[in-house]
Design a protein around this motif. Structure first.
Motif, PDB file in Angstrom:
ATOM      1  N   THR A  74       6.905  16.759  -1.731  1.00 32.23           N
ATOM      2  CA  THR A  74       5.799  16.280  -2.550  1.00 32.23           C
ATOM      3  C   THR A  74       5.702  17.159  -3.785  1.00 32.23           C
ATOM      4  OG1 THR A  74       3.393  15.907  -2.601  1.00 32.23           O
ATOM      5  CG2 THR A  74       4.176  17.735  -1.262  1.00 32.23           C
TER       6      THR A  74
ATOM      7  N   PRO B  77       2.583  12.346   0.829  1.00 29.44           N
ATOM      8  CA  PRO B  77       1.910  11.775  -0.341  1.00 29.44           C
ATOM      9  C   PRO B  77       2.223  12.582  -1.599  1.00 29.44           C
ATOM     10  CG  PRO B  77       0.414  11.833   1.534  1.00 29.44           C
ATOM     11  CD  PRO B  77       1.646  12.579   1.947  1.00 29.44           C
TER      12      PRO B  77
ATOM     13  N   ASP C 287      12.674   9.700   5.620  1.00 26.95           N
ATOM     14  CA  ASP C 287      11.360   9.703   6.254  1.00 26.95           C
ATOM     15  C   ASP C 287      11.475   9.957   7.751  1.00 26.95           C
ATOM     16  OD1 ASP C 287      12.225   7.341   7.413  1.00 26.95           O
ATOM     17  OD2 ASP C 287      10.844   6.037   6.314  1.00 26.95           O
TER      18      ASP C 287
ATOM     19  N   TYR D 225      -2.380  12.098   8.295  1.00 26.34           N
ATOM     20  CA  TYR D 225      -2.462  11.079   7.252  1.00 26.34           C
ATOM     21  C   TYR D 225      -3.799  10.341   7.315  1.00 26.34           C
ATOM     22  CZ  TYR D 225       2.564  11.627   6.311  1.00 26.34           C
ATOM     23  OH  TYR D 225       3.805  12.120   5.962  1.00 26.34           O
TER      24      TYR D 225
ATOM     25  N   TRP E 239       0.857   6.119   3.410  1.00 29.61           N
ATOM     26  CA  TRP E 239       2.031   6.965   3.243  1.00 29.61           C
ATOM     27  C   TRP E 239       2.768   7.206   4.557  1.00 29.61           C
ATOM     28  CZ3 TRP E 239       4.235   8.634  -1.234  1.00 29.61           C
ATOM     29  CH2 TRP E 239       3.487   8.455  -2.408  1.00 29.61           C
TER      30      TRP E 239
ATOM     31  N   ALA F  90       6.920   3.246   3.674  1.00 27.73           N
ATOM     32  CA  ALA F  90       6.311   4.165   2.708  1.00 27.73           C
ATOM     33  C   ALA F  90       7.345   4.758   1.744  1.00 27.73           C
ATOM     34  CB  ALA F  90       5.582   5.284   3.444  1.00 27.73           C
TER      35      ALA F  90
END
Length: 275
Positions: free
Chosen positions: A153, A195, A215, A236, A244, A249
């Protein structure tokens, strides 16, 4: 978690190279300089693997330092190269540049062996800015190495919520920038998908010309089951960012990255880790 709260012990392994299987079946071997990982990220799938499950201690609270690793690798590398091509993934179940590496330099000692007797290919996976220390050895490996730095991120508050003991994002971006400037083949790896903001692509583009997006569902080796057992989805939900977490996602990030990267520079899951 500070290093003073982590149990360190020195071990004498009988082997270092493990056959590449499953997600890493494109490699002949994986190579882990340490067992255990001080970063102890909440989402780490290794928490559910035997190396952690049978330890009887929290993941992130212990690290084994593999003694005489360089001498062992020198012998094993010579033997395996006599059999055929050797492609190495370092590391599959630990971070080769976690804090103890500053002192022990196990990873650097292994790279010194490989600089003298190169494998056919070496993939280095880390989330630590310490990786830039070894630019001199990566340079000696030339196109036979790729250094992949995890940047899940661009938001530090998100990083701190999921992996508080991991290095700050700005330091990782700086490491990518320095390695890239030194001519080292690099990759920014967005794994897992945390995110992030709209400006994420603009932060990555100047420091890495190759990006891999992975992921929990594609990358934890079990279709997401290991991750679900960790209860990560609850974080989350707590943050109100459920969109997300899910098998689709990654498309959010992929489409954002396409604004600044060509499709030839973007890789999804296993394709981004192949030799």
């Amino acid at each position: 978690m500070g290093t003073d709260r982590i149990e360190y012990r020195h071990t004498a392994p009988k082997s270092l190279l493990n056959r590449g299987t499953g997600f890493l079946s494109g490699y002949s071997h994986s190579l882990n300089p340490y067992a255990g990982c001080a970063f102890g990220c909440s989402y780490c799938y290794v928490r559910r693997m035997p190396v952690a499950a049978f330890r009887g201690a929290e993941w992130g609270a212990w690290v084994d330092v593999k003694r005489e690793a360089a001498a062992l690798l020198r012998k094993e590398l010579r033997r395996e190269k006599a059999k055929g091509p050797v492609t190495l993934f370092m590391s599959s179940s630990t971070d080769p540049y976690q804090p103890i590496e500053y002192k022990e330099e196990i990873t650097r000692s292994l790279l010194e062996v490989m600089a003298e007797d190169p494998p056919d290919f070496l993939f280095v996976q880390t989330r630590s800015p310490l990786v830039r220390r070894d630019a001199d050895l990566f340079a000696r490996l030339g196109r036979k190495v790729r250094v992949s730095v995890t940047v899940e991120t661009d938001l530090e508050d998100i990083r701190k919520r999921f992996s508080p003991a991991a290095p700050p994002i700005p330091a990782r971006l700086k490491a990518l920038k320095e390695l890239s400037a030194a001519g080292i083949p690099v990759q920014a790896t967005i794994a897992p998908i945390l995110p992030s903001s709209e400006r994420f692509p603009e932060l990555l583009k100047p420091v890495a010309n190759r990006v891999c997006i992975d992921d929990y569902f594609m990358g934890d080796g079990s279709g997401g089951r290991r991750t679900r057992s960790l209860g990560i989805e609850a974080i989350y939900r707590e943050l109100g960012l459920e969109q997300w977490y899910g098998p689709d996602a990654y498309r959010i990030v992929y489409e954002r990255m396409r604004r600044v990267y060509s499709e030839e520079q973007l890789f999804v899951s296993r394709d981004g880790f192949e030799p």
